[in-house]
Design an enzyme around this catalytic site. Structure first.
Site, PDB file in Angstrom:
ATOM      1  N   GLY A  83      -4.557   1.194   4.161  1.00 34.70           N
ATOM      2  CA  GLY A  83      -3.384   0.932   5.017  1.00 34.70           C
ATOM      3  C   GLY A  83      -3.778   0.212   6.289  1.00 34.70           C
ATOM      4  O   GLY A  83      -3.186  -0.791   6.675  1.00 34.70           O
ATOM      5  N   LYS A 130       0.889  -1.172   0.000  1.00 33.77           N
ATOM      6  CA  LYS A 130       0.000   0.000   0.000  1.00 33.77           C
ATOM      7  C   LYS A 130       0.927   1.221   0.000  1.00 33.77           C
ATOM      8  O   LYS A 130       1.492   1.590   1.019  1.00 33.77           O
ATOM      9  CB  LYS A 130      -0.878  -0.007   1.262  1.00 33.77           C
ATOM     10  CG  LYS A 130      -2.158   0.815   1.183  1.00 33.77           C
ATOM     11  CD  LYS A 130      -2.010   2.276   0.832  1.00 33.77           C
ATOM     12  CE  LYS A 130      -1.580   3.132   2.021  1.00 33.77           C
ATOM     13  NZ  LYS A 130      -1.437   4.590   1.612  1.00 33.77           N
ATOM     14  N   GLY A 185      -4.371   5.828   3.687  1.00 32.58           N
ATOM     15  CA  GLY A 185      -3.802   5.182   4.866  1.00 32.58           C
ATOM     16  C   GLY A 185      -4.830   4.643   5.846  1.00 32.58           C
ATOM     17  O   GLY A 185      -4.813   3.449   6.178  1.00 32.58           O
ATOM     18  N   PRO A 186      -5.739   5.492   6.310  1.00 28.32           N
ATOM     19  CA  PRO A 186      -6.691   5.021   7.323  1.00 28.32           C
ATOM     20  C   PRO A 186      -7.679   3.973   6.795  1.00 28.32           C
ATOM     21  O   PRO A 186      -8.370   3.335   7.594  1.00 28.32           O
ATOM     22  CB  PRO A 186      -7.439   6.298   7.737  1.00 28.32           C
ATOM     23  CG  PRO A 186      -6.545   7.423   7.329  1.00 28.32           C
ATOM     24  CD  PRO A 186      -5.809   6.945   6.110  1.00 28.32           C
ATOM     25  N   GLU A 194      10.147   1.973  10.299  1.00 29.44           N
ATOM     26  CA  GLU A 194      11.155   2.998  10.017  1.00 29.44           C
ATOM     27  C   GLU A 194      10.436   4.324  10.189  1.00 29.44           C
ATOM     28  O   GLU A 194       9.607   4.696   9.362  1.00 29.44           O
ATOM     29  CB  GLU A 194      11.664   2.870   8.574  1.00 29.44           C
ATOM     30  CG  GLU A 194      12.402   1.591   8.271  1.00 29.44           C
ATOM     31  CD  GLU A 194      13.775   1.532   8.936  1.00 29.44           C
ATOM     32  OE1 GLU A 194      14.292   2.576   9.363  1.00 29.44           O
ATOM     33  OE2 GLU A 194      14.309   0.414   9.033  1.00 29.44           O
ATOM     34  N   GLU A 250      10.357  16.569  14.178  1.00 26.20           N
ATOM     35  CA  GLU A 250      10.731  16.400  12.778  1.00 26.20           C
ATOM     36  C   GLU A 250       9.929  17.383  11.928  1.00 26.20           C
ATOM     37  O   GLU A 250       8.711  17.385  11.951  1.00 26.20           O
ATOM     38  CB  GLU A 250      10.436  14.959  12.339  1.00 26.20           C
ATOM     39  CG  GLU A 250      10.842  14.682  10.921  1.00 26.20           C
ATOM     40  CD  GLU A 250      10.706  13.209  10.556  1.00 26.20           C
ATOM     41  OE1 GLU A 250       9.614  12.649  10.723  1.00 26.20           O
ATOM     42  OE2 GLU A 250      11.705  12.626  10.106  1.00 26.20           O
ATOM     43  N   CYS A 272      14.112  11.249   6.074  1.00 17.91           N
ATOM     44  CA  CYS A 272      13.985  10.972   7.510  1.00 17.91           C
ATOM     45  C   CYS A 272      15.329  10.985   8.210  1.00 17.91           C
ATOM     46  O   CYS A 272      15.420  11.303   9.383  1.00 17.91           O
ATOM     47  CB  CYS A 272      13.244   9.660   7.732  1.00 17.91           C
ATOM     48  SG  CYS A 272      13.771   8.356   6.642  1.00 17.91           S
ATOM     49  N   GLY A 319      -4.475   3.391  -2.248  1.00 14.40           N
ATOM     50  CA  GLY A 319      -5.580   3.819  -1.388  1.00 14.40           C
ATOM     51  C   GLY A 319      -5.105   4.708  -0.262  1.00 14.40           C
ATOM     52  O   GLY A 319      -3.918   5.019  -0.154  1.00 14.40           O
TER      53      GLY A 319
HETATM   54  P1  NAP Z   1       2.168   8.841   7.297  1.00 13.29           P
HETATM   55  O1  NAP Z   1       0.760   9.270   7.418  1.00 13.29           O
HETATM   56  O2  NAP Z   1       2.787   8.137   8.419  1.00 13.29           O
HETATM   57  O3  NAP Z   1       2.263   7.971   5.951  1.00 13.29           O
HETATM   58  C1  NAP Z   1       3.061   6.836   5.709  1.00 13.29           C
HETATM   59  C2  NAP Z   1       2.234   5.733   5.075  1.00 13.29           C
HETATM   60  O4  NAP Z   1       1.301   5.219   6.035  1.00 13.29           O
HETATM   61  C3  NAP Z   1       1.374   6.187   3.888  1.00 13.29           C
HETATM   62  O5  NAP Z   1       1.273   5.144   2.959  1.00 13.29           O
HETATM   63  C4  NAP Z   1       0.055   6.457   4.563  1.00 13.29           C
HETATM   64  O6  NAP Z   1      -1.035   6.510   3.694  1.00 13.29           O
HETATM   65  C5  NAP Z   1      -0.023   5.288   5.523  1.00 13.29           C
HETATM   66  N1  NAP Z   1      -0.977   5.472   6.629  1.00 13.29           N
HETATM   67  C6  NAP Z   1      -1.472   6.634   7.126  1.00 13.29           C
HETATM   68  N2  NAP Z   1      -2.320   6.375   8.136  1.00 13.29           N
HETATM   69  C7  NAP Z   1      -2.383   5.026   8.278  1.00 13.29           C
HETATM   70  C8  NAP Z   1      -3.089   4.144   9.156  1.00 13.29           C
HETATM   71  N3  NAP Z   1      -3.911   4.608  10.101  1.00 13.29           N
HETATM   72  N4  NAP Z   1      -2.910   2.814   9.023  1.00 13.29           N
HETATM   73  C9  NAP Z   1      -2.076   2.330   8.091  1.00 13.29           C
HETATM   74  N5  NAP Z   1      -1.381   3.107   7.228  1.00 13.29           N
HETATM   75  C10 NAP Z   1      -1.530   4.445   7.321  1.00 13.29           C
HETATM   76  O7  NAP Z   1       3.073  10.076   6.940  1.00 13.29           O
HETATM   77  P2  NAP Z   1       2.659  11.351   6.078  1.00 13.29           P
HETATM   78  O8  NAP Z   1       1.271  11.812   6.409  1.00 13.29           O
HETATM   79  O9  NAP Z   1       2.933  11.051   4.674  1.00 13.29           O
HETATM   80  O10 NAP Z   1       3.717  12.413   6.609  1.00 13.29           O
HETATM   81  C11 NAP Z   1       3.569  12.989   7.897  1.00 13.29           C
HETATM   82  C12 NAP Z   1       4.916  13.131   8.583  1.00 13.29           C
HETATM   83  O11 NAP Z   1       5.526  11.853   8.714  1.00 13.29           O
HETATM   84  C13 NAP Z   1       5.957  13.948   7.845  1.00 13.29           C
HETATM   85  O12 NAP Z   1       5.837  15.306   8.046  1.00 13.29           O
HETATM   86  C14 NAP Z   1       7.239  13.386   8.405  1.00 13.29           C
HETATM   87  O13 NAP Z   1       7.525  14.003   9.647  1.00 13.29           O
HETATM   88  C15 NAP Z   1       6.922  11.941   8.627  1.00 13.29           C
HETATM   89  N6  NAP Z   1       7.429  11.092   7.514  1.00 13.29           N
HETATM   90  C16 NAP Z   1       8.485  10.296   7.743  1.00 13.29           C
HETATM   91  C17 NAP Z   1       8.967   9.508   6.720  1.00 13.29           C
HETATM   92  C18 NAP Z   1      10.131   8.605   6.905  1.00 13.29           C
HETATM   93  O14 NAP Z   1      10.750   8.219   5.925  1.00 13.29           O
HETATM   94  N7  NAP Z   1      10.456   8.192   8.106  1.00 13.29           N
HETATM   95  C19 NAP Z   1       8.381   9.536   5.470  1.00 13.29           C
HETATM   96  C20 NAP Z   1       7.270  10.348   5.259  1.00 13.29           C
HETATM   97  C21 NAP Z   1       6.813  11.105   6.300  1.00 13.29           C
HETATM   98  P3  NAP Z   1      -1.426   7.972   3.116  1.00 13.29           P
HETATM   99  O15 NAP Z   1      -0.402   8.269   2.100  1.00 13.29           O
HETATM  100  O16 NAP Z   1      -2.781   7.788   2.532  1.00 13.29           O
HETATM  101  O17 NAP Z   1      -1.407   8.921   4.272  1.00 13.29           O
END
Ligand code: NAP
Ligand code: MG
Length: 462
Positions: A207, A170, A203-204, A245, A369, A279, A201
């Site tokens: 995912g 996903k 995340g919520p 990660e 972050e 990250c 799709g």
């Molecule tokens: P995120 O919401 O954690 O997204 C990462 C992945 O998880 C995406 O595929 C996301 O789908 C999915 N996801 C979201 N909510 C979920 C849930 N409840 N259950 C299962 N999967 C779920 O991160 P983001 O919104 O893209 O970014 C927010 C912050 O996260 C950034 O500002 C940054 O600080 C951090 N970040 C860290 C990394 C890293 O490499 N460590 C990478 C990106 C972001 P969706 O795309 O639909 O949300």
């Protein structure tokens, strides 16, 4: 851009369960470039069933054959590199040369490394009167972010396939087109049906359904700490393997004996690259009091040079989030030396390369972050002070240490609570384990350490 209107399941593009779609936006000009299906629990269930069905056959495929499939995948990715780089640039916004060199170049190297590891890894060893077998964990649910869309996929899928696992992916809602290109490459490489499956799709919805599906044996997640914590809890309740990660707030520690100009310039480049959306970026620069003003000036000059060539951040929400972090920094007493919260261009989700000086360890911009092109420069009085500041966050993903003598930098690096440290500008190594101490995560990716995440052991006694 061309996009598939279905899911890649069991070796073919299949219609999605519902007609809902996600709009894909180019962050450089805010135009909608494509739509992809918004998967539901029903799509996830179909994909997990395909992966389960394919698992026994793939797990029993000799490692040398799995290696040949991975080599074929690497070759298809190489042949399609330009096209994929254009896709990454269109949906993420990173400059094309960066997309080619890093966004696509790195995952090609990683895919190649797993082709080799699958062929050479010791899946069987003798321990006294036992034979220990390394067996694949099973069906992997992979959930990836948008910041390095192809790399994040390959860093999970390649070791999983090398181990003999099957996968349901996903990808991030912001970068699904790169994931579709990857699925096309898997198909073209002739990897057997059901071994890799893709459900685009939200995340919520998709995912969450994948992370909690009882047919998934291991969840591998990269993204925010908030979502990672939730996924870890769900997996824990089901006694399921999990790899996380998560975020970082890494320190670039410049010891007084270092080449200051080099350390500052490389440090600024590290933060500004990919618009700060890395990250492992060294977003806190730690400088000795005696060299502080000189370092601030050097950093301001270096950052200002990125003004014209930096790409946008991924979406409007991230742009707003990064800008408000800059405002918070100034409100808490940091000194803005270049950049700032103002939107630099009329179109696109751009943020000015920003340097904040006089940042103190307890400030929000020193703890959280930001995930944008924002560098915080902190002052330390002596080495113990530098160590306390460097280790004083909930994160521990990466870092850098600079000193006149390598041995001095190594001694300091050994005391950092973090998973990776670059010594005097040491290069990124795609075979070295990548992952976090503390709240930066659980588990490691890349190289043989990344492969072992997807294996479980069985011992037979004789
Ligand atoms: P995120 O919401 O954690 O997204 C990462 C992945 O998880 C995406 O595929 C996301 O789908 C999915 N996801 C979201 N909510 C979920 C849930 N409840 N259950 C299962 N999967 C779920 O991160 P983001 O919104 O893209 O970014 C927010 C912050 O996260 C950034 O500002 C940054 O600080 C951090 N970040 C860290 C990394 C890293 O490499 N460590 C990478 C990106 C972001 P969706 O795309 O639909 O949300
Ligand atoms: Mg999100």
């Amino acid at each position: 851009m061309k996009a598939h209107d279905g899911m890649y399941i069991d070796g073919e593009w299949r219609p999605a369960a519902t007609a809902d779609t996600i709009a894909v936006v180019n962050p450089a000009d805010e135009q909608v470039i494509a739509h992809v299906p918004a998967g539901t629990a029903e799509d996830v269930d179909a994909a997990v069933r395909a992966a389960r069905t394919a698992f026994p056959g793939w797990a029993a495929t000799p490692p040398a054959e799995r290696a040949a499939h991975l080599a074929a995948l690497r070759d298809v990715l190489t042949a399609r590199a330009d096209e994929i780089a254009e896709t990454v640039t269109a949906e993420l916004g990173s400059p094309l040369s960066f997309s080619q060199k890093v966004q696509v170049g790195l995952p090609i190297a990683v895919a190649g490394s797993y082709a080799e590891l699958a062929a050479t890894y010791a899946f069987e060893e003798k321990v006294g009167n036992s034979t220990v077998y390394q067996e694949p964990v099973g069906v992997v649910g992979a959930i990836t972010p948008w910041n390095y869309p192809l790399h994040q996929i390959v860093a999970k899928v390649a070791p999983a396939l090398a181990a003999g696992c099957t996968v349901v992916l996903k990808p991030a809602e912001d970068t699904p087109l790169t994931a579709q290109s990857f699925a096309e490459a898997v198909d073209e490489a002739g990897i057997p049906a059901g071994v890799f499956n893709l459900v685009t799709g939200l995340g919520p919805v998709a995912g969450q359904a994948l992370a909690s599906h009882e047919g998934v044996d291991l969840v591998s997640f990269t993204g925010s700490t908030a979502v990672g914590r939730q996924i870890g809890a769900t997996a824990g309740a089901a006694v399921k393997r999990v790899a996380l990660e998560l975020g970082g707030k890494s320190a670039n520690v410049i010891l007084p004996s270092a080449d200051l100009a080099k350390a500052v310039n490389v440090g600024v480049a590290n933060v500004m690259s990919n618009s700060g959306q890395t990250c492992s970026a060294w977003t806190r620069m730690l400088v000795h009091a005696s060299q502080y003003e000189e370092a601030v000036e050097l950093a301001a000059d270096a950052a200002a040079k990125y003004g014209e060539r930096i790409g946008p951040v991924v979406n409007a929400k991230q742009q707003q989030r990064v800008r408000s972090y800059i405002e918070t920094g100034v409100a808490e007493g940091a000194r803005l030396v270049t950049g700032g919260p103002e939107v630099p261009r009329e179109q696109g989700y751009f943020v000015s390369p920003t340097v904040l000086a006089d940042v103190t360890p307890e400030m929000t911009v020193a703890q959280e972050e930001i995930f944008g092109p924002v560098l915080a420069i902190l002052r330390y009085e002596d080495e113990e002070d530098a160590l306390r500041i460097a280790n004083g966050t909930v994160y521990g993903l990466a870092g850098a240490v600079w000193a006149g003598e390598e041995s001095e930098a190594v001694a300091f690096a050994r005391r950092l609570d973090t998973g990776q440290v670059n010594i005097n500008g040491g290069r990124f190594n795609p075979l070295a384990p990548f992952g976090g101490y503390k709240q930066s995560g659980v588990g490691r990716e890349l190289g043989s350490h990344g492969l072992s995440e997807y294996l479980q052991t069985k011992s037979l006694q004789f």
